[in-house]
Design an enzyme around this catalytic site. Structure first.
Site, PDB file in Angstrom:
ATOM      1  N   HIS A 183       0.841  -1.201   0.000  1.00 44.44           N
ATOM      2  CA  HIS A 183       0.000   0.000   0.000  1.00 44.44           C
ATOM      3  C   HIS A 183       0.876   1.251   0.000  1.00 44.44           C
ATOM      4  CE1 HIS A 183      -3.936   2.030   0.849  1.00 44.44           C
ATOM      5  NE2 HIS A 183      -3.084   2.999   1.154  1.00 44.44           N
ATOM      6  N   ASP A 211       2.183   3.313   2.909  1.00 50.64           N
ATOM      7  CA  ASP A 211       1.208   4.348   2.580  1.00 50.64           C
ATOM      8  C   ASP A 211       1.844   5.611   2.006  1.00 50.64           C
ATOM      9  OD1 ASP A 211      -1.267   5.492   2.210  1.00 50.64           O
ATOM     10  OD2 ASP A 211      -1.694   5.797   4.322  1.00 50.64           O
ATOM     11  N   HIS A 232       1.470   5.386  -2.206  1.00 57.76           N
ATOM     12  CA  HIS A 232       0.975   6.411  -3.133  1.00 57.76           C
ATOM     13  C   HIS A 232       2.181   7.047  -3.816  1.00 57.76           C
ATOM     14  CE1 HIS A 232      -3.306   6.433  -1.888  1.00 57.76           C
ATOM     15  NE2 HIS A 232      -2.787   5.968  -0.752  1.00 57.76           N
ATOM     16  N   GLU A 283     -11.362   4.436   6.373  1.00 57.71           N
ATOM     17  CA  GLU A 283     -10.217   5.160   6.947  1.00 57.71           C
ATOM     18  C   GLU A 283     -10.756   6.371   7.689  1.00 57.71           C
ATOM     19  OE1 GLU A 283      -5.925   7.144   5.655  1.00 57.71           O
ATOM     20  OE2 GLU A 283      -7.393   6.633   4.113  1.00 57.71           O
ATOM     21  N   GLN A 303      -9.572   8.781  -6.069  1.00 59.34           N
ATOM     22  CA  GLN A 303      -9.273   9.442  -4.799  1.00 59.34           C
ATOM     23  C   GLN A 303     -10.422  10.308  -4.278  1.00 59.34           C
ATOM     24  OE1 GLN A 303      -5.883  10.220  -2.725  1.00 59.34           O
ATOM     25  NE2 GLN A 303      -7.756  10.452  -1.557  1.00 59.34           N
ATOM     26  N   HIS A 354      -9.303   1.422  -0.265  1.00 53.85           N
ATOM     27  CA  HIS A 354      -9.258   2.221   0.953  1.00 53.85           C
ATOM     28  C   HIS A 354     -10.625   2.062   1.614  1.00 53.85           C
ATOM     29  CE1 HIS A 354      -5.811   4.022  -0.995  1.00 53.85           C
ATOM     30  NE2 HIS A 354      -5.625   4.892  -0.010  1.00 53.85           N
TER      31      HIS A 354
END
Length: 426
Positions: A56, A308, A58, A212, A151, A209
């Site tokens: 995971h 992350d 970005h 969260e 996103q 996701h």
């Protein structure tokens, strides 16, 4: 005749052995004292591990900290807003340059398998294009999976659905989502259904996701588990973060975890980021922000640690070292028994590889010849020290070497150097 022999290393399971490599494949794990090789590397006394795996990340945002401004509140929502500002000014060559720099860091640390989410809520899809190029350029040493990630919400953003499909058509590997960021719980559940159906139609994996948030009523993981079973996606789905679970009612969790286990849905908590972003509305007691790791593992659910973020709108720190991630996870999840600490090491290697579906991974004959030599005696010592990576081998080639960095002492009556290694009780 081998191309490369790694001599005398200690494997994570405690065995001491040699490893023979031919081409890009492990071809022997046994005593090779009489064998010949193009190169022999002495790993005596050091831990030889399969490469680290991050399920995971970005990468389209990494190393962008401070552009165009800093996240003043430190919250997830401001980070998302800041990312929206960054998307308006970033250029594809900048995304690519930052991503390649991060891959250099990763290679030096033995992090050779990464799953990165890439935003699909920008009509130009410049992040997708940039990371597809990066995936191709690093393919000789890093296995990079890309997740199509709407996103700003699959339905909250007016073009997210069509852009997500475009990204998949361009060659992105995995279907992602963010149901808790939709405008309503109903839209969130609807997005889970739609995205899982897309994955089922295309034969792809899902990494969403999910929940969260500190809101205990955010329960999209339940829908994800249901859709996984309905569509026959067992073993191909992961729920990332799952931070709402730390605030959920225990009775509800006692129902939820068996559903996840039955559906074979994996979980990817991200301890460095979860404990920084969550609990921001709390005074005291302040919630840790980490999901129920040990409870899920007790149910047989695969749980792997994720990185992350590194120096981006959500997180101002980070190095790319998965041992930092496991070290923090160990503390926050209170996984301090020897068995639990060894499990934390396994979570950033074998478990994460399983979550990503990496069939040719591991220290076994026939597997891909990727591995890392650490200045530690065993996995627990590696977690304690986060030590130097003395050698990194990717697909049969040595791509990074590092000298031991022993400290030199000038103390009367004491040794001339110190390494901080101490394997007792490990």
């Amino acid at each position: 005749m081998f191309d490369l022999i790694l001599k005398g290393g200690t494997l994570p399971d405690g065995r001491t052995t040699d490893i023979g490599i031919t081409g890009g494949t492990i071809t022997a794990i046994e005593d090779l004292s009489s064998a010949q090789a193009g190169e022999v590397i002495d790993a005596t006394g050091d831990l030889v591990s399969p490469p680290f795996v991050d399920p995971h990340f970005h990468m389209d945002a990494t190393l962008s900290y401070g552009i165009p401004r800093i996240n003043a509140s430190g919250t997830l929502l401001e980070g998302i807003g800041l990312w929206g500002e960054l998307k308006q000014v970033m250029q594809p060559e900048e995304i690519k340059a930052r991503a390649l720099e991060y891959c250099d860091w990763a290679a030096s640390l033995g992090l050779l398998c990464i799953r990165s989410h890439v935003d699909t809520c920008h009509d130009s899809l410049i992040g997708v294009e940039a990371l597809l190029e990066v995936r191709k350029e690093v393919a000789d040493y890093i296995d990079l999976q890309l997740v199509a990630f709407p996103q700003d919400g699959l339905y909250r953003d007016p073009t997210a659905l069509q852009n997500t499909i475009r990204a998949l058509d361009m060659g992105v590997d995995v279907v992602g989502g963010i149901p808790h960021f939709e405008r309503t719980m109903a839209d969130g559940a609807r997005s889970v259904t739609a995205l899982c159906e897309i994955a089922a139609e295309r034969g792809l994996m899902v990494d969403m996701h999910c929940d969260e948030t500190d809101d205990p009523h955010s329960r999209h993981i339940e829908t994800l588990a249901y859709e996984t079973q309905r569509l026959g996606l067992q073993g191909r789905v992961a729920g990332s973060h799952l931070t709402s679970m730390h605030s959920m009612d225990n009775y509800y969790v006692s129902k939820l975890l068996p559903l996840m286990a039955e559906a074979e849905v994996a979980a990817i908590p991200n301890p460095l980021i979860n404990i920084v972003l969550q609990g921001r509305h709390d005074t005291y007691p302040k919630r840790r922000g980490l999901t129920r790791v040990k409870e899920m593992q007790a149910m047989g659910i695969d749980v792997g640690w994720g990185q992350d973020c590194v120096m981006d709108p959500w997180y101002s720190m980070g190095t790319g070292d998965m041992l930092d991630v496991a070290f923090m996870g160990l503390h926050v999840a209170q996984m301090t028994s020897p068995e639990e600490m060894r499990r934390c090491f396994d979570m950033v290697t074998n478990v994460n590889a399983r979550i990503m579906g990496l069939d040719d991974y591991g220290l076994r004959v026939g597997a891909k010849a990727s591995m890392v030599v650490l200045d530690a005696g065993n996995p627990i010592e590696a977690l304690r020290l986060r030590p130097d990576r003395l050698c990194v081998i990717a697909k049969g080639k040595v791509i990074s070497r590092q000298s031991r960095n022993d400290a030199r002492l000038d103390l009367p009556g004491r040794p001339a150097s110190v390494r901080r290694r101490h394997s007792a009780h490990s």
